[in-house]
Write a protein that holds these residues in place. Structure first.
Motif, PDB file in Angstrom:
ATOM      1  N   PHE A 183       3.646 -22.116   5.291  1.00 56.22           N
ATOM      2  CA  PHE A 183       3.365 -21.608   3.929  1.00 56.22           C
ATOM      3  C   PHE A 183       4.501 -20.726   3.546  1.00 56.22           C
ATOM      4  CE2 PHE A 183       1.158 -18.636   6.812  1.00 56.22           C
ATOM      5  CZ  PHE A 183       1.601 -17.398   6.234  1.00 56.22           C
ATOM      6  N   PHE A 184       4.851 -20.745   2.374  1.00 55.17           N
ATOM      7  CA  PHE A 184       5.719 -20.008   1.736  1.00 55.17           C
ATOM      8  C   PHE A 184       5.180 -18.446   1.503  1.00 55.17           C
ATOM      9  CE2 PHE A 184       7.837 -23.925   0.850  1.00 55.17           C
ATOM     10  CZ  PHE A 184       9.108 -23.566   1.379  1.00 55.17           C
ATOM     11  N   LYS A 185       6.108 -17.426   1.492  1.00 55.65           N
ATOM     12  CA  LYS A 185       5.759 -16.057   0.827  1.00 55.65           C
ATOM     13  C   LYS A 185       6.819 -15.657  -0.056  1.00 55.65           C
ATOM     14  CE  LYS A 185       3.821 -12.877   3.381  1.00 55.65           C
ATOM     15  NZ  LYS A 185       3.382 -11.791   4.382  1.00 55.65           N
ATOM     16  N   PRO A 186       6.456 -14.981  -1.404  1.00 56.34           N
ATOM     17  CA  PRO A 186       7.393 -14.634  -2.156  1.00 56.34           C
ATOM     18  C   PRO A 186       8.523 -13.781  -1.537  1.00 56.34           C
ATOM     19  CG  PRO A 186       5.338 -13.809  -2.746  1.00 56.34           C
ATOM     20  CD  PRO A 186       4.952 -14.695  -1.599  1.00 56.34           C
ATOM     21  N   ALA A 187       9.660 -13.800  -2.214  1.00 55.40           N
ATOM     22  CA  ALA A 187      10.675 -12.698  -2.055  1.00 55.40           C
ATOM     23  C   ALA A 187      10.141 -11.378  -2.163  1.00 55.40           C
ATOM     24  CB  ALA A 187      11.946 -13.205  -2.563  1.00 55.40           C
ATOM     25  N   SER A 188       9.390 -11.243  -3.462  1.00 54.08           N
ATOM     26  CA  SER A 188       8.836  -9.866  -3.779  1.00 54.08           C
ATOM     27  C   SER A 188       8.011  -9.166  -2.779  1.00 54.08           C
ATOM     28  CB  SER A 188       8.222 -10.000  -5.123  1.00 54.08           C
ATOM     29  OG  SER A 188       7.010 -10.847  -5.078  1.00 54.08           O
ATOM     30  N   SER A 189       7.558  -9.967  -1.815  1.00 53.75           N
ATOM     31  CA  SER A 189       6.724  -9.194  -0.756  1.00 53.75           C
ATOM     32  C   SER A 189       7.629  -8.419   0.185  1.00 53.75           C
ATOM     33  CB  SER A 189       5.880 -10.337  -0.150  1.00 53.75           C
ATOM     34  OG  SER A 189       6.678 -11.090   0.736  1.00 53.75           O
ATOM     35  N   VAL A 190       8.851  -8.565   0.347  1.00 49.41           N
ATOM     36  CA  VAL A 190       9.679  -7.916   1.474  1.00 49.41           C
ATOM     37  C   VAL A 190       9.412  -6.424   1.040  1.00 49.41           C
ATOM     38  CG1 VAL A 190      11.955  -7.350   1.898  1.00 49.41           C
ATOM     39  CG2 VAL A 190      11.123  -9.651   1.558  1.00 49.41           C
ATOM     40  N   GLY A 191       9.214  -5.707   2.476  1.00 48.81           N
ATOM     41  CA  GLY A 191       9.090  -4.182   2.139  1.00 48.81           C
ATOM     42  C   GLY A 191      10.091  -3.686   3.505  1.00 48.81           C
ATOM     43  N   VAL A 192      10.255  -2.465   3.264  1.00 47.82           N
ATOM     44  CA  VAL A 192      11.039  -1.608   4.200  1.00 47.82           C
ATOM     45  C   VAL A 192      10.065  -0.716   5.303  1.00 47.82           C
ATOM     46  CG1 VAL A 192      12.773  -1.776   2.787  1.00 47.82           C
ATOM     47  CG2 VAL A 192      11.308   0.158   2.666  1.00 47.82           C
ATOM     48  N   THR A 193      10.951  -0.207   6.396  1.00 47.32           N
ATOM     49  CA  THR A 193      10.103   0.692   7.243  1.00 47.32           C
ATOM     50  C   THR A 193       9.821   1.885   6.556  1.00 47.32           C
ATOM     51  OG1 THR A 193      10.210   1.717   9.211  1.00 47.32           O
ATOM     52  CG2 THR A 193      12.036   1.731   8.146  1.00 47.32           C
ATOM     53  N   ARG A 194       8.668   2.546   6.951  1.00 47.80           N
ATOM     54  CA  ARG A 194       8.176   3.926   6.387  1.00 47.80           C
ATOM     55  C   ARG A 194       7.546   3.781   4.882  1.00 47.80           C
ATOM     56  NH1 ARG A 194       8.355   7.114  10.344  1.00 47.80           N
ATOM     57  NH2 ARG A 194      10.013   7.139  11.768  1.00 47.80           N
ATOM     58  N   GLY A 195       7.422   2.430   4.615  1.00 48.19           N
ATOM     59  CA  GLY A 195       6.928   2.217   3.402  1.00 48.19           C
ATOM     60  C   GLY A 195       5.475   1.976   3.197  1.00 48.19           C
ATOM     61  N   THR A 196       4.758   1.708   2.264  1.00 49.12           N
ATOM     62  CA  THR A 196       3.201   1.691   2.004  1.00 49.12           C
ATOM     63  C   THR A 196       2.945   0.524   1.588  1.00 49.12           C
ATOM     64  OG1 THR A 196       3.485   2.532  -0.106  1.00 49.12           O
ATOM     65  CG2 THR A 196       3.073   4.270   1.664  1.00 49.12           C
ATOM     66  N   VAL A 197       1.575  -0.088   2.095  1.00 46.40           N
ATOM     67  CA  VAL A 197       1.089  -1.387   1.435  1.00 46.40           C
ATOM     68  C   VAL A 197      -0.382  -0.745   0.990  1.00 46.40           C
ATOM     69  CG1 VAL A 197       0.072  -1.904   3.867  1.00 46.40           C
ATOM     70  CG2 VAL A 197       0.646  -3.580   2.196  1.00 46.40           C
ATOM     71  N   GLU A 198      -0.439  -1.546  -0.124  1.00 50.20           N
ATOM     72  CA  GLU A 198      -1.906  -1.226  -0.686  1.00 50.20           C
ATOM     73  C   GLU A 198      -2.986  -2.244  -0.180  1.00 50.20           C
ATOM     74  OE1 GLU A 198      -2.939  -2.364  -5.296  1.00 50.20           O
ATOM     75  OE2 GLU A 198      -1.928  -0.334  -5.211  1.00 50.20           O
ATOM     76  N   ARG A 199      -4.373  -1.624   0.013  1.00 49.95           N
ATOM     77  CA  ARG A 199      -5.673  -2.523  -0.011  1.00 49.95           C
ATOM     78  C   ARG A 199      -5.858  -2.378  -1.473  1.00 49.95           C
ATOM     79  NH1 ARG A 199     -10.717  -1.173   3.528  1.00 49.95           N
ATOM     80  NH2 ARG A 199     -11.025   0.404   1.609  1.00 49.95           N
ATOM     81  N   PRO A 200      -6.065  -3.566  -2.092  1.00 58.15           N
ATOM     82  CA  PRO A 200      -6.441  -3.638  -3.409  1.00 58.15           C
ATOM     83  C   PRO A 200      -7.927  -3.193  -3.587  1.00 58.15           C
ATOM     84  CG  PRO A 200      -5.480  -5.562  -3.036  1.00 58.15           C
ATOM     85  CD  PRO A 200      -5.706  -4.862  -1.743  1.00 58.15           C
ATOM     86  N   ALA A 201      -8.228  -2.519  -4.954  1.00 56.18           N
ATOM     87  CA  ALA A 201      -9.598  -2.121  -5.106  1.00 56.18           C
ATOM     88  C   ALA A 201     -10.569  -3.300  -5.030  1.00 56.18           C
ATOM     89  CB  ALA A 201      -9.627  -1.427  -6.489  1.00 56.18           C
TER      90      ALA A 201
END
Length: 532
Positions: A60-78
């Protein structure tokens, strides 16, 4: 935040830094890839955990906007509960690859690094396999922090590990892959060009599980047996709680069931779910003439038709109801596979040729198998019987689970005494030949406005009768049971005095409270101690 550099600038800096340092791994800004391709299942340990082993890789494909960096945060949506981490080896394409041979595939990989292929199981069913929303969130593909020179390592001797809050959760090597890393590159290049900077996420081993706000996830990829033991370093991501709920006026809302919870947590026990009913012996499952084995039958018996039909509608099936029928036995519940019988309107010459002797009606009742349900097309005409006590007795003796007819039933009291559940439009004293000609068996029919094929799964209770395509039966059963569990919990809250506003259906605040149940149950179990 993502680096604003172009891909060309980033590749140049990686090459220059490598040349200057002479090492196998370098620190670099995260490239914005043109494509991110992820594989569904690739490790044997993960396949064993899921109970299914693929014969060939699927992606499956993932969008380029999903790229993150180390020591970043990821949101668990409400309003969600099942955000899961997946430690993976990421391949960064160095030179373009199109229809490359397996023997040459690895030479097109420029770098290897760590990735966390994060996913939100609450949206997985809505995506219907595409993973667009469940895997495509901002920051759901962190990469890095360092890039290992692919030329310096053996693709069959890489290791991936993951920690959550310092506890080791995943530890596997590419020796445990079902499909080798070069195979993935060669396979994908058969279908489209892999361009420099493209990312291939190569799958996760067993151990992936749910993470909650405040958790810190670390992923590391290394080559412990290579000179210098090059490593990606630890890719660090912290989970935070989102505050903005999804808008039901715009798109589908998060939804979970037993299957999603089990696969997100890794097991039913970890998800706080009760054990499943024991599976039928293999020999018994092999003898079952359809997808309905005793294991699935037990689930469907426990799930109400109201909940099952709701889950079917969520999946686009709106014509699942056999309308206008009710049971002769109050409280009866039937589950079985359809054996179909078709009646056509009465016509003298047709009844003369098809109505007498060993006709289709008699053949159907003589051939019905154990656990099957005879479904009769009578065009909604209840002004004559479509079966009587003798045929009902024959079906009962042969182990039929019941009968569904959109016509009438003759000898109604005697049929009820036999104990065979019959869902019909009511009783009528007339014989078959007043309105019907028995025409054919084991064909696609219409009953109560629903199309029914032989082998379809029929479920009936006090609310009515529904038709379930066999391929969806397990999925909708799990979803309906999960919804029943959720509704029971809501009922508990209402019983203690909570208003239904915001609780039914649950808003983001209530859903967050509901999501804490597995942890609360585990805490209660720990406090109670072992049972004797």
């Amino acid at each position: 935040m993502l680096a604003a550099d172009t891909q060309d600038d980033i590749r140049f800096r990686i090459r220059r830094t490598r040349a200057a340092q002479g090492g196998a791994s370098v620190t670099a800004s995260v490239p914005r890839p043109g494509k991110i391709i992820a594989i569904h299942i690739s490790y044997a340990s993960r396949a064993d955990q899921r109970g299914r082993r693929p014969a060939a890789p699927s992606y499956f494909f993932k969008p380029a906007s999903s790229v993150g960096v180390t020591r970043g945060t990821v949101e668990r949506p409400a309003g969600t509960e099942l955000l899961a981490f997946e430690g993976e080896i990421a391949l960064i394409i160095g030179t373009a690859a199109r229809r490359v041979a397996l023997s040459d595939a690895w030479s097109h990989v420029g770098w290897v690094t760590a990735s966390n292929d994060l996913g939100l199981y609450d949206l997985r069913a809505n995506d219907k396999g595409s993973n667009v929303r469940s895997k495509g969130g901002d920051g759901y593909t962190p990469l890095g922090p360092e890039y290992i020179d692919a030329r310096a390592v053996d693709p069959g001797a890489l290791r991936v590990r993951a920690w959550v809050n310092g506890e080791l959760r995943q530890d596997d090597t590419t020796a445990g892959l079902i499909f080798t890393l070069p195979q993935l590159v060669a396979d994908l290049s058969q279908h489209f060009t892999l361009e420099p900077g493209d990312v291939i996420l190569t799958g996760t081993p067993a151990g992936s599980s749910v993470i909650v706000p405040g958790d810190v996830v670390e992923i590391e990829v290394d080559a412990p047996d290579a000179p210098g033991a090059p490593s990606s370093g630890r890719l660090v991501t912290t989970v935070v709680q989102g505050e903005v709920p999804f808008d039901p006026e715009i798109g589908s809302l998060p939804a979970v069931d037993h299957l999603q919870r089990t696969e997100a947590w890794g097991s039913r026990e970890a998800a706080g779910l009760p054990p499943e009913p024991p599976a039928a012996p293999q020999a018994q499952r092999d003898e079952t003439p359809s997808a309905l084995n005793e294991y699935l039958r037990a689930k469907l018996l426990a799930a109400p038709t109201a909940g099952l039909s709701s889950e079917l509608r969520k999946r686009g099936h709106h014509s699942c109801f056999i309308d206008g029928v009710s049971s002769n036995i109050p409280g009866a519940k039937i589950v079985g596979t359809a054996k179909t019988l078709r009646f056509v309107p009465f016509r003298e010459d047709l009844f003369a040729s098809h109505g007498g002797g060993y006709n289709a009606q008699k053949r159907a009742f003589d051939a019905v198998g154990e656990g099957e349900i005879i479904v009769i097309e009578a065009r909604g005409d209840a002004s004559s019987g479509t079966l009587g006590d003798i045929l009902a007795l024959r079906a009962k003796v042969r182990g039929a689970a019941g009968v569904v007819t959109d016509g009438g039933v003759r000898d109604a009291d005697a049929v009820t005494e036999i104990g065979l559940p019959v869902f019909s439009k009511g009783a009528h004293p007339s014989v078959l030949g007043r309105r019907h000609v028995p025409w054919d068996v084991d064909v696609t029919i219409s009953c109560g406005g629903a199309a029914v094929q032989p082998g379809d799964i029929i479920v009936g209770d006090a609310d009515g009768v529904i038709v379930i395509p066999p391929a969806l039966a397990e999925e909708v059963a799990d979803a309906a049971l999960a919804q029943e569990e959720e509704d029971a919990w809501i009922a508990e809250q209402v019983a203690t005095g909570h208003p239904v506003d915001g609780l039914f259906p649950m808003n983001a605040e209530w859903r967050a409270t509901y999501a804490l149940r597995p942890a609360a149950l585990a805490q209660e179990a720990d406090e109670e101690g072992p049972r004797t």
